[in-house]
Design a protein around this motif. Structure first.
Motif, PDB file in Angstrom:
ATOM      1  N   GLY A  19       0.777  -1.230   0.000  1.00  0.00           N
ATOM      2  CA  GLY A  19       0.000   0.000   0.000  1.00  0.00           C
ATOM      3  C   GLY A  19       0.809   1.280   0.000  1.00  0.00           C
ATOM      4  N   ASN A  23      -0.732   3.947  -2.540  1.00  0.00           N
ATOM      5  CA  ASN A  23      -1.586   2.813  -2.947  1.00  0.00           C
ATOM      6  C   ASN A  23      -1.506   2.483  -4.432  1.00  0.00           C
ATOM      7  N   VAL A  64       2.397   0.151   4.452  1.00  0.00           N
ATOM      8  CA  VAL A  64       1.519   1.270   4.778  1.00  0.00           C
ATOM      9  C   VAL A  64       2.270   2.540   4.436  1.00  0.00           C
ATOM     10  N   LEU A  69      -2.499   4.829  10.274  1.00  0.00           N
ATOM     11  CA  LEU A  69      -3.098   3.838   9.388  1.00  0.00           C
ATOM     12  C   LEU A  69      -4.449   4.320   8.869  1.00  0.00           C
ATOM     13  N   HIS A  73      -5.480   0.708   4.887  1.00  0.00           N
ATOM     14  CA  HIS A  73      -4.297   0.021   5.397  1.00  0.00           C
ATOM     15  C   HIS A  73      -4.630  -0.818   6.628  1.00  0.00           C
ATOM     16  N   SER A  93       6.113  -5.719   7.286  1.00  0.00           N
ATOM     17  CA  SER A  93       5.404  -4.526   6.836  1.00  0.00           C
ATOM     18  C   SER A  93       6.352  -3.372   6.598  1.00  0.00           C
TER      19      SER A  93
END
Length: 177
Positions: A19, A23, A64, A69, A73, A93
């Motif tokens: 993401g 994105n 992310v 967030l 996400h 992540s």
């Protein structure tokens, strides 16, 4: 598969959604499916192979891209949590700073995922090195990436901080290139 077969190396690939970068690398279904539907897709890849192949993921890679967030996400993190709970795959992540990293850890814990199943990737971007120690004490892996790209002192300070706290066993380093 060809590289693995011809070289004899075990090569790990991943499942998950990236993401970061606004994105731009997310597939359309990331926006429309629920976290349960996304997790089902990733679990299927683990059980049956990726895109009708025999290649199965060895970890979950998500990312992310915000100071906090977003709902989108959060959905990706929840999908990763469900996938981990079903498969045991580690969640890596691409995060960077501490605020979203701790939001991810909290969300994962609410879903009964232990922080040891989580790798905080690009943690070197967090200027407050005490937060690395705080996350590692929870069990989170601290990944310091981009070694060789710049300020070695920044990395040695981070690694030494974690060593002094008795948490060197929670550190991952990479060149990320």
């Amino acid at each position: 598969k060809r590289l693995a077969d011809e070289s004899g190396l075990q090569i790990l690939t991943n499942t998950g959604y990236y993401g970061a970068v606004g994105n731009k690398y997310l597939p359309q279904q990331a926006f429309t499916e629920t976290h349960e539907q996304i997790a089902k897709r990733w679990i299927n890849e683990f059980e049956n192979g990726i895109e009708n192949t025999t290649i199965k993921p060895g970890f979950i890679k998500i990312s992310v891209d915000a100071r906090h967030l977003s709902e989108l996400h959060q959905k990706i993190v929840k999908a990763a949590a469900l996938t981990h709970l079903q498969t045991g795959l580690t969640i890596c992540s691409h995060t960077g700073i501490a605020i979203p990293a701790f939001e991810e850890i909290e969300l994962l814990q609410k879903m009964e995922v232990h922080p040891s199943a989580f790798v905080w990737t690009h943690a070197q971007l967090e200027p407050d090195k005490t937060l690395h120690v705080k996350a590692a004490k929870l069990g989170t892996w601290i990944s310091l990436d981009g070694i060789g790209w710049g300020d070695f002192e920044k990395y040695t300070d981070s690694i030494n901080n974690l060593r002094l706290a008795g948490l060197l066993n929670k550190v991952l380093i990479s060149h990320d290139a």
